[in-house]
Design a protein around this motif. Structure first.
Motif, PDB file in Angstrom:
ATOM      1  N   GLY A   1       0.776  -1.230   0.000  1.00 26.83           N
ATOM      2  CA  GLY A   1       0.000   0.000   0.000  1.00 26.83           C
ATOM      3  C   GLY A   1       0.810   1.284   0.000  1.00 26.83           C
ATOM      4  N   PHE A   2       2.110   1.183  -0.238  1.00 29.67           N
ATOM      5  CA  PHE A   2       2.977   2.364  -0.290  1.00 29.67           C
ATOM      6  C   PHE A   2       3.429   2.619  -1.727  1.00 29.67           C
TER       7      PHE A   2
ATOM      8  N   LYS B   1      -1.199  10.547   3.230  1.00 31.29           N
ATOM      9  CA  LYS B   1      -1.892   9.367   3.749  1.00 31.29           C
ATOM     10  C   LYS B   1      -3.364   9.503   3.395  1.00 31.29           C
TER      11      LYS B   1
ATOM     12  N   PRO C   1      -7.620   3.417   0.418  1.00 28.84           N
ATOM     13  CA  PRO C   1      -6.665   3.119  -0.650  1.00 28.84           C
ATOM     14  C   PRO C   1      -7.282   3.330  -2.037  1.00 28.84           C
TER      15      PRO C   1
ATOM     16  N   ASP D   1      -2.398   3.477  -0.090  1.00 28.92           N
ATOM     17  CA  ASP D   1      -2.981   4.475   0.812  1.00 28.92           C
ATOM     18  C   ASP D   1      -1.937   5.403   1.418  1.00 28.92           C
ATOM     19  N   VAL D   2      -0.650   5.177   1.112  1.00 28.20           N
ATOM     20  CA  VAL D   2       0.393   6.091   1.564  1.00 28.20           C
ATOM     21  C   VAL D   2       1.331   6.364   0.396  1.00 28.20           C
TER      22      VAL D   2
ATOM     23  N   ARG E   1       7.033   0.739   7.735  1.00 25.97           N
ATOM     24  CA  ARG E   1       5.695   0.893   7.140  1.00 25.97           C
ATOM     25  C   ARG E   1       4.613   0.874   8.221  1.00 25.97           C
ATOM     26  N   ASP E   2       4.745  -0.046   9.168  1.00 23.47           N
ATOM     27  CA  ASP E   2       3.743  -0.145  10.240  1.00 23.47           C
ATOM     28  C   ASP E   2       3.691   1.133  11.069  1.00 23.47           C
TER      29      ASP E   2
ATOM     30  N   ARG F   1       2.060   3.919   8.973  1.00 25.09           N
ATOM     31  CA  ARG F   1       0.627   3.663   8.801  1.00 25.09           C
ATOM     32  C   ARG F   1      -0.131   3.905  10.104  1.00 25.09           C
TER      33      ARG F   1
ATOM     34  N   THR G   1      -0.831   9.113  13.365  1.00 27.94           N
ATOM     35  CA  THR G   1      -1.689  10.196  12.887  1.00 27.94           C
ATOM     36  C   THR G   1      -1.042  11.539  13.226  1.00 27.94           C
TER      37      THR G   1
END
Length: 150
Positions: free
Chosen positions: A59-60, A79, A83, A95-96, A128-129, A132, A135
């Motif tokens: 998702g990157f 972000k 996605p 989504d990123v 990545r975690d 993601r 915030t």
């Protein structure tokens, strides 16, 4: 002061498509002072997208624009709320996005250095975690700066 500051991180943007996300990132190039012409930046992003996928894994994506209208190299993070379809190595929607803005004259130097460091960071599942899960634009900027400075 790192390469990425909190104002270069957008969290919770709703994009209808990859093109919508790239349009936003092109506007950001001007807003952040990296370029003077958003539509030329968008053209540069799309030219690169048409060469090969910029979606990496999980998702990157690392979209990158090289152009004469970009006068200062830079990075922006986007972000997305949901996605979007984005050609990627693993077929997973993105989504990123970690966008790279590169002046045309630095295409062989700055561009390759940023791209290789971004790819190394994004291959790390722990990195990545963290991105993601966060915030906090300041925390995300710090995570990326630590990866770029390695």
């Amino acid at each position: 002061m790192g390469f990425v500051s909190a104002n270069q991180v957008t969290i919770g943007y709703t994009a209808a498509s990859r093109e919508d996300a790239l349009h936003y990132l092109s506007d950001q190039a001007v807003e952040l002072g990296f370029a003077d012409d958003a539509s030329a930046v968008e053209t540069a992003f799309m030219a690169r997208e048409n060469e090969a996928e910029t979606g990496l894994v999980a998702g990157f994506a690392v979209p990158h624009a090289k152009s004469d209208v970009i006068h200062t190299p830079g990075v922006a993070v986007l972000k997305l709320v949901e996605p979007v379809e984005w050609p990627s190595f693993d077929g997973v929607p993105v989504d990123v996005a970690l966008a790279l803005y590169v002046p045309a004259g630095e295409a062989g130097t700055t561009h390759l250095r940023l791209l290789s460091k971004a790819a190394v960071m994004l291959m790390d599942a722990g990195f990545r975690d963290k991105v993601r899960a966060s915030t906090d634009p300041v925390e995300i900027a710090e995570l990326i700066n630590s990866g770029l400075e390695d």
